[in-house]
Design a protein around this motif. Structure first.
Motif, short mmCIF file in Angstrom:
data_model
loop_
_atom_site.label_atom_id
_atom_site.label_comp_id
_atom_site.label_asym_id
_atom_site.label_seq_id
_atom_site.Cartn_x
_atom_site.Cartn_y
_atom_site.Cartn_z
N UNK A 213 0.80 -1.22 0.00
CA UNK A 213 0.00 0.00 0.00
C UNK A 213 0.84 1.28 0.00
N UNK A 214 1.97 1.27 0.69
CA UNK A 214 2.73 2.50 0.90
C UNK A 214 3.93 2.64 -0.02
N UNK A 215 4.46 1.52 -0.53
CA UNK A 215 5.66 1.64 -1.34
C UNK A 215 5.44 2.45 -2.60
N UNK A 216 4.37 2.20 -3.41
CA UNK A 216 3.57 0.97 -3.44
C UNK A 216 4.14 0.01 -4.49
N UNK A 217 3.69 -1.22 -4.41
CA UNK A 217 4.08 -2.18 -5.44
C UNK A 217 2.98 -3.22 -5.57
N UNK A 218 2.99 -3.95 -6.66
CA UNK A 218 2.00 -5.00 -6.88
C UNK A 218 2.48 -6.27 -6.20
N UNK A 219 1.58 -7.23 -5.96
CA UNK A 219 2.02 -8.51 -5.40
C UNK A 219 3.11 -9.18 -6.24
N UNK A 220 2.98 -9.09 -7.56
CA UNK A 220 4.00 -9.70 -8.42
C UNK A 220 5.34 -9.01 -8.25
N UNK A 221 5.34 -7.68 -8.15
CA UNK A 221 6.59 -6.94 -7.96
C UNK A 221 7.23 -7.27 -6.61
N UNK A 222 6.39 -7.46 -5.59
CA UNK A 222 6.93 -7.80 -4.27
C UNK A 222 7.60 -9.18 -4.30
N UNK A 223 6.97 -10.13 -4.99
CA UNK A 223 7.60 -11.45 -5.13
C UNK A 223 8.97 -11.33 -5.80
N UNK A 224 9.03 -10.50 -6.81
CA UNK A 224 10.30 -10.33 -7.53
C UNK A 224 11.36 -9.70 -6.63
#
Length: 276
Positions: A213-224
């Motif tokens: 929410x705050x970075x923000x990033x998508x779930x896929x980007x976080x996995x990466x």
């Protein structure tokens, strides 16, 4: 502002407590009714000044908003009790998804809104889902959004989206808690203390949500971001994907099937003569 709550079960008491703790409402601005007097007594003891109504009509009288926190199959009984006491300027808020706005507007003389909360609103987090009745003014909408902003992030949706949206925001905490508990048990089986594992997993979930929410990033980007090619996370993710592929589609298919049944049952309860 005065708000009447009809129903003091888990969600009704959660919302009352959340509004009071946030400072959005003082206990004296809330009047509550319930068939279970012990629940009302417990609320009054916890929040001195909170008013107790002897009947559902009592919770409606002089209230600007009336929040219906009862089970869908109890709506007909409650509506029959309060309809004649409502005025066109009052706003009734339904927090249950199977009861449609059009049904409420047909049965009640006042303005209506459908607002679906989440258990995480109890700690001032998560979303509330907003659907508007046709009689609400722009000012009414702003006032409701402002009130619920004190305990959540209001998100406006179309009523047709309510099932999938509720799966994410309202049912989602249970789904993720189940997965998290399974994760914790796996760590415990590897020799970790359960309390420590629970603390680590809970902090991880909180931090993950904040990153998204705050970075923000998508779930896929976080996995990466977490995954190193050929590393431990990548290998483990491959196992997880194979084990869970299609699981949430099955979950949502199930909730939608149950929702269709609930819609039919609620309609039959609210308009019994039309169903004969």
């Amino acid at each position: 502002m005065r708000i009447g709550f009809i129903g003091a079960g888990s969600m009704g008491s959660l919302l009352m407590g959340a509004f009071i703790r946030s400072g959005a409402l003082q206990p004296t601005q809330i009047v509550a009714s319930s068939r279970t007097r012990s629940k009302l007594s417990a609320l009054a003891e916890r929040y001195p000044g909170l008013q107790l109504a002897s009947s559902n009509r009592g919770a409606v009288m002089d209230s600007d908003f009336v929040v219906l926190c009862v089970k869908p199959m109890d709506y007909r009984r409650v509506i029959e009790e309060i309809a004649s006491s409502l005025t066109p300027d009052q706003i009734v808020i339904s927090i249950t998804s199977p009861v449609k706005l059009s049904q409420l507007e047909e049965l009640l003389p006042c303005k209506v809104a459908k607002i679906i909360p989440s258990v995480v609103n109890g700690v001032g987090s998560g979303a509330t889902l907003f659907m508007w009745g046709s009689r609400l003014s722009a000012g009414d909408r702003e006032e409701l959004l402002r009130l619920f902003s004190s305990i959540s992030r209001p998100i406006e949706i179309e009523e047709e989206e309510v099932r999938a949206a509720s799966d994410l925001s309202s049912c989602g905490p249970a789904f993720l808690a189940y997965l998290l508990d399974d994760f914790i048990l796996a760590a415990v089986s590897m020799g970790m203390d359960r309390q420590t594992a629970t603390s680590l997993a809970s902090e991880m979930m909180l931090g993950t949500a904040r990153l998204l929410l705050e970075y923000p990033c998508t779930p896929a980007e976080l996995q990466a971001k977490v995954t190193v090619p050929g590393g431990i996370t990548e290998v483990a993710l491959d196992v997880l994907r194979k084990s869970t592929r299609g699981a949430f589609m099955d979950v949502l298919n199930t909730t939608h099937e149950k929702f269709a049944e609930d819609l039919d049952r609620v309609e039959g309860s609210l308009f019994p003569r039309e169903r004969t």
